[in-house]
Design an enzyme around this catalytic site. Structure first.
Site: not given
Ligand code: NAD
Ligand code: UFG
Length: 343
Positions: A17, A131, A155, A159
């Protein structure tokens, strides 16, 4: 147990991912051997050859699921694993509201299976992808790790539940060492443009949406509300470059070998940026005009959220090095080189 970079494997769940792939690059560059376990539900296997192009080394890969107890047992029997970095999980807030059971099953049940298999194999060092969502609606800013936790969607609940499980686990067995990293808003890509964020379908998050508008895949950005009590009325977040985040994981891994117990740490810059400031920074970095329109607020969104990053600096001797323009430039570089993502 001592950390032995070249001998033992680091198990990286979800390593195909977005964040896991960037962290794999950083771990390999630091001399570690990485074993990725991923079910490819939200990623493409092509990322493995891209990682190889960057680091000169292809990570070991097992296509499998963290919910599969037998598969995990076989994996730990086959490979000598010294620690686990656990990224695997589903992460779309809206989808989690529609499919709560899938989210609890995949994230919570999957994590339980993983922790049980680790315990069985005597692997007790873990870096967990938590997160900032665990803080829910902030009562005061910046958010420090001692702020109250209150998840506001399934979600976020997953966490929070996993954090509670890990806290109890560390209390029950003093050999465990767990770093729970609370990410703020990861954006950007590896500077090579070989790996980056490749969301399936319409992006939920701001940066991938902006870069898909810039590359012509989407017509215009919808800005979700300009009537928040913020400087320009749009939502404010703490954007962190994914390479800073990846380096934070390496620092946390090292720290996990020097301490025991449960430690939650914010990974953020401590700097706040509005939606319109990010749009402006992207235009400056790319030279491309981003069309946008102001629409209704997105239900469930908070007005503002940014980190107090001091504890991570103190505990990990790590801090963010990259600013907003670099985050936008690297996102754009990845998007330009891969207009359709990995496809
Ligand atoms: P992502 O979806 O790109 O990566 C997650 C990976 O986990 C994917 O490759 C998916 O195929 C794999 N996966 C999901 N469920 C699985 C399972 N049951 N078994 C094996 N593999 C599985 O997401 P990311 O953005 O790289 O996020 C990674 C982690 O960080 C996640 O746990 C996410 O909740 C957390 N996180 C992400 C963000 C963000 O904004 N990207 C913010 C806060 C926390
Ligand atoms: N936003 C827009 N237009 C879009 C997408 C987002 O205006 O098309 C705005 C949102 O309203 C927010 C800001 O951009 O004000 C950021 O939004 P994101 O969706 O990029 O991020 P969030 O802060 O809502 O959420 C992210 C992750 C969640 C995580 C959270 C805190 O998606 O999984 O950060 O870590 F929980």
């Amino acid at each position: 147990m001592k950390l032995n970079p070249s001998k033992d494997f680091l198990l990286v769940t979800g390593g195909c991912g977005y964040i896991g792939s960037h962290t794999t690059v950083v771990l390999q560059k630091a001399g570690f051997q990485v074993l990725i376990l991923d079910n490819l539900k939200n990623s493409k296997p092509k990322v493995l050859s891209r990682i190889q192009e960057i680091t000169g080394q292809r990570p070991e890969f097992v296509e499998g699921d963290i919910r599969d107890a037998k598969g995990l047992e076989a994996l730990f029997q086959k490979y000598r694993v010294s620690a686990c970095l656990h990224f695997a999980g589903l992460k779309a807030v809206g989808e989690s509201v529609e499919q709560p059971l899938n989210y609890y099953e995949n994230n919570v049940q999957g994590s339980l299976q993983l922790f049980k298999a680790m315990k069985e194999a005597g692997v007790k060092r873990l870096v967990f992808s938590s997160s900032a969502t665990v803080y829910g609606q902030p009562k005061s800013l910046p958010l420090s790790e001692s702020a109250s936790r209150q998840a506001e969607n399934p979600y976020g609940q997953t966490k929070l539940m996993i954090e509670h499980i890990l806290e109890d686990l560390c209390r029950s067995d003093l050999d465990w060492s767990v770093m729970s990293l609370r990410y703020f808003n990861p954006v950007g890509a590896h500077p090579s443009g070989m790996i980056g964020e490749d969301p399936l379908g319409i992006p939920n998050n701001l940066m991938p949406y902006i870069s898909q508008v810039a590359v012509g895949r989407r017509k215009k950005l919808q800005v979700f509300g300009n009537d928040y009590p913020t400087s320009d009325g749009t939502g404010i977040r703490d954007y962190i470059h994914v390479m800073d985040l990846a380096e934070g994981h390496l620092a946390a891994l090292r720290a996990a070998f020097e301490s025991t117990g449960f430690q939650a740490l914010n990974l953020g810059t401590g700097k706040a940026a509005s939606v319109l400031e990010l749009v402006q920074a992207f235009e400056q970095a790319s030279g491309v005009k981003i069309d946008y329109e102001i629409v209704q607020r997105r239900p469930g969104d908070i007005a503002e959220c940014w980190a107090d990053p001091r504890l991570a600096r103190e505990k990990l001797n790590w801090s963010c090095q990259r600013g907003l323009i670099e985050m936008c430039a690297d996102s754009w570089n990845w998007q330009q080189k891969n207009p359709q993502g990995y496809d």
